[in-house]
Design a protein around this motif. Structure first.
Motif, PDB file in Angstrom:
ATOM      1  N   PRO A  70       0.804  -1.210   0.000  1.00  0.00           N
ATOM      2  CA  PRO A  70       0.000   0.000   0.000  1.00  0.00           C
ATOM      3  C   PRO A  70       0.837   1.260   0.000  1.00  0.00           C
ATOM      4  N   ALA A 118      -6.937  -1.327  12.901  1.00  0.00           N
ATOM      5  CA  ALA A 118      -6.353  -2.570  12.393  1.00  0.00           C
ATOM      6  C   ALA A 118      -6.744  -3.745  13.280  1.00  0.00           C
ATOM      7  N   TRP A 148       1.622   0.714   6.892  1.00  0.00           N
ATOM      8  CA  TRP A 148       0.518  -0.165   7.241  1.00  0.00           C
ATOM      9  C   TRP A 148       0.684  -0.638   8.678  1.00  0.00           C
ATOM     10  N   SER A 169      -4.104  -2.392   5.699  1.00  0.00           N
ATOM     11  CA  SER A 169      -3.949  -1.062   5.108  1.00  0.00           C
ATOM     12  C   SER A 169      -5.323  -0.474   4.822  1.00  0.00           C
ATOM     13  N   ARG A 199      -5.560   1.515   2.026  1.00  0.00           N
ATOM     14  CA  ARG A 199      -5.267   2.050   0.694  1.00  0.00           C
ATOM     15  C   ARG A 199      -6.527   2.245  -0.148  1.00  0.00           C
ATOM     16  N   ASP A 223     -10.377  -0.064   5.843  1.00  0.00           N
ATOM     17  CA  ASP A 223      -9.405  -0.983   6.411  1.00  0.00           C
ATOM     18  C   ASP A 223      -9.608  -2.389   5.843  1.00  0.00           C
TER      19      ASP A 223
END
Length: 201
Positions: free
Chosen positions: A24, A35, A131, A153, A155, A159
């Motif tokens: 990412p 996370a 990340w 990540s 990105r 999440d």
């Protein structure tokens, strides 16, 4: 010993569901709490499926749903196709992504019953570059506990998992090797690879 490691790798792979994407970009809007929440969620769902006592077909279907929910499937598929993704047409990439998702669900979903009686426990979270790595421990009947690290990540705008590393072995890179070998057997024919993926697993 080698066969045990291979078998354990396959079983562990079946637990990750959505763990295979490209690296990412910087994405520090993601937090350690976010996370961990993601991993707690997927672990709870996996444990529920394992404990459900459902049929193999129902477990595979639920595995694919987990993969859809927690994985950035578009990035996952592109990563496993590697540089050949750059020459695929949009239609081919869409077909490949769909075929890949089903392939992963069948290949690893079949291993769910081998995990009955096992458990995944989240142990900690740490930032790594752009990340987060969520450390967990897997316990299974007949095996010593082993380390699994989920890489998360945001990105794609939310999440999601992009890899899982089991005792130093990246699932993303392992699957890229498998797909590459399949494509080589098709002499680089992406449409042929897609057809093979629809039958594989």
């Amino acid at each position: 010993m080698t066969s045990d490691v291979t078998r354990r790798s396959m079983i562990t792979a079946s637990l990750g569901a959505a763990c295979l994407a490209t690296l990412p970009r910087a994405a520090f809007a993601l937090t350690d709490a976010g996370a961990r929440t993601l991993v707690d969620g997927v672990v709870a769902e996996i444990n529920r499926v394992i404990a459900s006592g459902g049929s193999l077909s129902s477990m595979i279907a639920e595995f694919e749903a987990i993969f859809r929910r927690y994985g950035d499937v578009d990035l996952i598929a592109r990563s496993t196709l590697g540089p050949d993704a750059n020459r695929a047409s949009p239609a081919q990439m869409a077909a490949y992504t769909d075929a890949f998702r089903g392939y992963i669900a069948r290949k690893y979903g079949k291993r769910f019953k081998e995990f009955v009686g096992g458990q995944i426990q989240v142990q900690g979270v740490r930032p790594v570059k752009s990340w987060y790595e969520v450390q967990s421990m897997v316990t299974m009947r007949g095996y010593d506990p082993f380390d699994v690290r989920f890489l998360v990540s945001d990105r794609s705008g939310r999440d999601l998992f992009f890899d899982m590393v089991m005792e130093g072995i990246s699932l993303r890179l392992s699957e890229r090797t498998e797909i590459g070998a399949m494509l080589d057997r098709r002499r680089g024919d992406i449409d042929g690879l897609i057809a093979d993926l629809r039958q594989a697993g």
